[in-house]
Design an enzyme around this catalytic site. Structure first.
Site, PDB file in Angstrom:
ATOM      1  N   SER A 269       0.854  -1.187   0.000  1.00 23.59           N
ATOM      2  CA  SER A 269       0.000   0.000   0.000  1.00 23.59           C
ATOM      3  C   SER A 269       0.889   1.236   0.000  1.00 23.59           C
ATOM      4  CB  SER A 269      -0.904  -0.001   1.243  1.00 23.59           C
ATOM      5  OG  SER A 269      -1.429   1.283   1.502  1.00 23.59           O
ATOM      6  N   ARG A 308     -27.210  -5.884 -43.884  1.00 22.24           N
ATOM      7  CA  ARG A 308     -26.039  -5.371 -43.173  1.00 22.24           C
ATOM      8  C   ARG A 308     -26.491  -4.359 -42.146  1.00 22.24           C
ATOM      9  NH1 ARG A 308     -22.754  -4.419 -47.147  1.00 22.24           N
ATOM     10  NH2 ARG A 308     -22.129  -6.611 -46.982  1.00 22.24           N
TER      11      ARG A 308
END
Length: 441
Positions: A269, A308
């Site tokens: 940390s 499409r």
């Protein structure tokens, strides 16, 4: 490169060469030229030249390709122009034979999916092997089982690892099935193969052979089942990874402390030097958490118009790329997590020993069943547990005070009952061996 790539672009899926889409598009165009030659639509020498150009992107005017990649709504038209220019007048006719842009983009997407899925399966296999090792080493080590985030009844650490193992092997099996069925796309402008000189069906078959894909009876231009299959199995993989990673995070909590990741230089940390965070599990969970939204986008894009899709088809490309990357990162992190996982068996046993009340309640219900029946016996044991909680009296004292059972015997018989955990663990390990040999777990 982004600073976030260390977390969210982890592992081999994100480490591919160059632009993965460019590589895949060129692979399709080269294979298409060779397939066209095999059905007699172009000369073999021309197809060979196109293949050489596709294998050497440095011969292309890639700056022009990038500059015009959005002009037609997809990058194939400028790429085809660059290929024809590089191939020269003789071989130019062997470029993009009878195809439309969607043929090339969809087939490239399938190639990207195949590569990504295979790499993910490899990392999941590494994670599964680590689970198998944990299941073997800790087959009989007791661990408190937890349901709805509360202590329940004892299980074994080996059994928990075996459940993880079964999930990973199950996903690997599903990935293999999806990969085996991935199809080529080839249909021309509207799918009728009108520009293929009557050889379109044969060309599609040969293109599939060139790329190691399945062929189809008709194009899947707006029936997006192949993409949905990929999305679904990636979502499933993310779910399994996230579940295992979350288990590790919870078991590694300071107050629980039953597992820990042991990896040099990782877990610290910036503010608290004492911290040893399970970074690999946390990162696996973070990457997996991104998957459901991306899966949802691909499913939502299945609704496409006529021959499409107008926008829905286009939305798939970056979404699929991101989904492969994030699930690939999650799988890579999980493999690291499980390979470095250490179990504190003394801590696990102490937790089980300190939580004897749940098992004693089960034993009380079992002892009362012959006289009361299963349902009433369960209710009586539950009432005794509530009485202990309400009065503050130790639950064993209440059991000892009962006259309808041999309370002393029940309290004395404190060995954890883990049922058939060992046999089920053995079955999962046997299935894993079969899965590694190419069978079905």
């Amino acid at each position: 490169m982004s600073l976030l790539d260390a977390t969210f672009a982890r592992g081999p899926v994100s480490a591919g060469p160059g632009d993965p889409w460019l590589v895949a598009l060129l692979e399709v165009e080269g294979a298409l030229a060779r397939a066209a030659a095999r059905v007699g639509l172009v000369a073999a020498t021309a197809a060979d030249e196109v293949s050489r150009v596709c294998a050497d992107p440095a011969r292309l005017d890639l700056a022009a390709v990038h500059a015009h990649a959005g002009d037609a709504g997809n990058p194939v038209p400028p790429l085809v122009r660059a290929l024809r220019d590089a191939a020269g007048p003789y071989a130019a006719g062997a470029v993009h034979v009878g195809a439309t842009s969607q043929d090339v983009v969809d087939t490239a997407a399938v190639l990207l999916a195949r590569r990504g899925l295979q790499l993910i399966a490899t990392d999941l296999g590494t994670a599964a092997d680590a689970c198998a090792r944990l299941a073997t080493e800790h087959r009989d080590d007791v661990l408190m089982g937890r349901t709805l985030m509360q202590q329940a009844l004892p299980i074994t650490a080996g059994f928990k690892a075996a459940t993880w193992l079964a999930g990973l092997d199950g996903v690997r099996t599903r990935i293999a099935a999806v990969v085996a069925g991935l199809p080529v796309q080839y249909g021309g402008a509207v799918g009728t193969l009108a520009a293929s000189s009557g050889s379109g069906v044969d060309l599609r078959r040969e293109l599939a052979v060139e790329l190691g894909l399945a062929t189809t009876a008709v194009p899947w231009s707006t029936v997006r089942l192949p993409i949905a299959d990929v999305a679904g199995v990636l979502g499933a993989a993310a779910g399994v990874v996230a579940t295992i990673a979350l288990d590790v995070v919870l078991l590694a909590q300071t107050e629980v402390g039953e597992v820990a990741e042991v990896a040099e230089g990782r877990g610290g940390s910036s503010a608290m030097p004492h911290k040893a965070n399970p970074v690999a599990a946390i990162s696996a969970r973070a990457c997996a958490r991104r998957a459901p939204g991306l899966v949802a986008t691909l499913y939502a894009a299945m609704e496409q118009e006529h021959e499409r899709g107008a926008g829905t088809w286009h939305a798939e490309w970056p979404t699929l790329t991101d989904l492969l990357a994030t699930v690939g990162s999650a799988a890579s992190w999980l493999a690291e997590c499980l390979s470095s996982l250490r179990l504190d068996t003394d801590r696990m046993a102490a937790t089980v020993a300190a939580a004897g009340d749940p098992q004693l309640a089960g034993a009380l219900a079992e002892a009362l069943t012959p006289a009361l029946g299963a349902g009433a016996a369960h209710d009586a044991a539950a009432a005794a547990v509530r009485e202990a909680a309400t009065t503050g009296r130790p639950f064993p004292d209440l059991v000892l005070a009962r006259t309808d059972v041999d309370g002393a015997a029940l309290v004395a018989d404190g060995a954890p009952d883990v049922g058939e955990a060992g046999a089920q663990t053995d079955a999962a390990l046997a299935a894993h061996v079969l899965a590694d040999q190419g069978g079905t777990p």
